[in-house]
Design an enzyme around this catalytic site. Structure first.
Site: not given
Length: 482
Positions: A253-257
């Site tokens: 997810s966006k959390r990972h970049g």
RNA sequence: GCCCCCAUCGUCCAGCGGCCCAGGACGCCGCUCUUUCAAGGCGGUAACGGGGAUUCGAAUUCCCCUGGGGGCACCA
């Protein structure tokens, strides 16, 4: 009726994203593998936009997906085919299924179903449908309609037995029909659902191989039984690709970049590198090569050499692949690729001549295009040039900086303005300084950052006047500080 | 809760019964090169989840467990 595809053995695959967002790397990988398979077998690669859900689909996303595919170099041979324009086809198939009793009208709303499962004697059972409307009499249906209720259409799945299919990369996959409830194929508003549209289109488009993410593996049984109910044409070969996970093995997810292809593009990754890295996520050539272009991968691609286990996305490795690709480009190619980003970053201040020269020295050290541009900031910053705190620490942390800078200014003031002439090593060591010790401070004065392009090349590009100004500015700042 | 898929270094892959006290790549750690930082070169660290079974012989086959992921929508 035999299809042309069946007659010739011609491969026809499709990438069928839902236009509910920009292209995600996971989807991009799916598209890539479909493309590779099609090209490997001289087949046809088709783009089909699965936009049967009006509320989640947007034209702009469909365009974004097409752009992203083009950027990656995955050109399709047919399409895009929009399912929203084929509603009649699906409706016709649905009517037929209803007529033949293979599907039935269901008047339950989502709330009805939820309420019933909540009061069920067996709480926490399968979240699926309970078959409430399965055997409604004509009278019941009449009453429901009279009461103003609208019906969705559900497909009647087998109650017993096993559904099985052979996955090209996993082998036989089987599941008990009892675990698959009757599912909706047409919404109450008349719009078809994924399963129906999918089955109808794969049939109509004569798709021979369905290559998609493993998250769809369970839905295969539904599509297959539906397809068999619609036509007797042999089903396509299914191949479910392992999913791409985040570095922590959780859903990417966006959390990972960055996760959208567009983000990689604007972050300075080359399409060759992204495609290369994605191909390596779940597949590898026999000889273990790592850096390959699309054609090289096509030459060796095969579903039988696709991995079975989900893979974690590794940004570090992507960075490495990207660096390798930046180094593979000719200077001209690199310039063409990076120019748009450069214009956006430097605007009017960009000097083409200097830019090209800087590119040449930066190419062999760059990781991403953006990072490469950042190393040139000191050349085109103009009045906005400043020294970062980290770089300034190099200045203040150097013994006898003032004396060092005096030597630097003296030399730069009347040396020949070439790479050789601007070489500070001799004057510095003759003045008694250890070159390696003192270099970081000088570097910081000129480039304003702790690392980047080689100093002597940088000085030449910057020009004598500005170079000396920058050192002088630091001398003043130091004087004021002391 | 039920169902499905999967399981080799931190990560991505190789391995498909003996060639494996497991190989490559990224990362990491050294060394080297060196005008900062990189890039490059050289070297190193590090894994077959556990338990049964089959076999003369298992990373490779089978079973169980555990673990991870996915699914169970009027999303796709």
């Amino acid at each position: 009726m035999e299809t042309i595809a069946a007659d010739t053995g011609r491969v026809r695959v499709r990438f069928s994203p839902a236009p509910s967002g920009s292209l995600h790397v996971g989807s991009a990988r799916t598209a890539l593998f479909n493309y590779l398979f099609a090209r490997r077998h001289g087949g046809t690669f088709i783009l089909r936009i699965e936009d049967t859900d009006q509320s989640r689909s947007r034209d702009e996303w469909a365009r974004a997906i097409e752009d992203a595919l083009g950027w990656l170099g995955l050109n399709y041979d047919e399409g895009p085919v929009f399912q929203s324009q084929r509603t009649e086809e699906y409706r016709r198939a649905a009517d037929d299924l209803l007529t033949r009793g293979l599907a039935y009208e269901c008047f339950c709303t989502e709330a009805d179903i939820k309420a019933r499962s909540a009061t069920s004697t067996q709480p926490d059972q399968t979240p699926g449908y309970d078959g409430f409307c399965r055997d409604l009499t004509p009278e019941h249906r009449g009453q429901a309609k009279a009461a103003g209720k609208t019906a969705s259409l559900r497909f009647r799945t087998p109650d017993t037995g096993v559904s099985r299919f052979t996955d090209a990369i996993r082998g036989e996959v089987r599941v008990e029909w009892s675990s698959i409830p009757d599912f909706v194929i047409v919404r109450a508003d008349g719009n078809p659902l994924f399963y129906l549209a999918n089955a109808v289109d794969d049939l109509a488009m004569e798709i021979t191989h369905v290559i998609r993410g493993e998250d769809l593996i369970d839905s295969t049984h539904r599509v297959l039984v539906l397809r068999a109910a619609i036509a007797s044409t042999p089903p396509p070969v299914y191949a479910h690709l392992p999913l791409i996970l985040g570095p922590d093995r959780a859903k990417l997810s966006k959390r990972h970049g960055a996760v959208a292809l567009e983000e990689f593009r604007s972050a300075g990754y080359l399409p060759e590198a992204v495609a290369n890295y994605l191909a390596l996520l779940g597949w590898s050539p026999k000889d273990g090569r790592e850096i390959m272009d699309l054609d090289e991968v096509v030459a060796e691609f095969g579903l039988d050499s696709v991995t079975h286990a989900a893979a974690a996305f590794d940004h570090d490795k992507l960075d490495w692949v990207n660096g390798e690709w930046i180094r593979r480009l000719t200077l001209g190619e690199l310039e063409a690729r990076i120019r748009p980003l450069a214009d956006a970053r430097f605007g009017e201040r960009l000097d083409p001549e200097i830019f090209r020269a800087a590119l040449a020295v930066g190419q062999e050290r760059a990781v991403t295009l953006v990072e490469l541009l950042a190393q040139m900031d000191f050349l085109f910053a103009g009045d906005e040039f400043s020294i970062s705190d980290e770089a300034w620490a190099k200045v203040t942390g150097t013994d006898q900086v003032e004396a060092v800078l005096t030597v630097v200014v003296a030399h730069l003031a009347d040396c020949e303005w070439t790479i050789e002439g601007v070489d500070l090593r001799s004057p510095l060591s003759e003045a008694g300084f250890k070159v390696r010790k003192v270099m970081p401070a000088i570097y910081a004065c000129i480039e304003g950052r702790p690392s980047g392009l080689p100093l002597f090349d940088s000085l030449v590009l910057l020009g004598r006047e500005v170079a000396i100004e920058r050192v002088a500015a630091v001398q003043e700042r130091l004087a004021g500080t002391v």
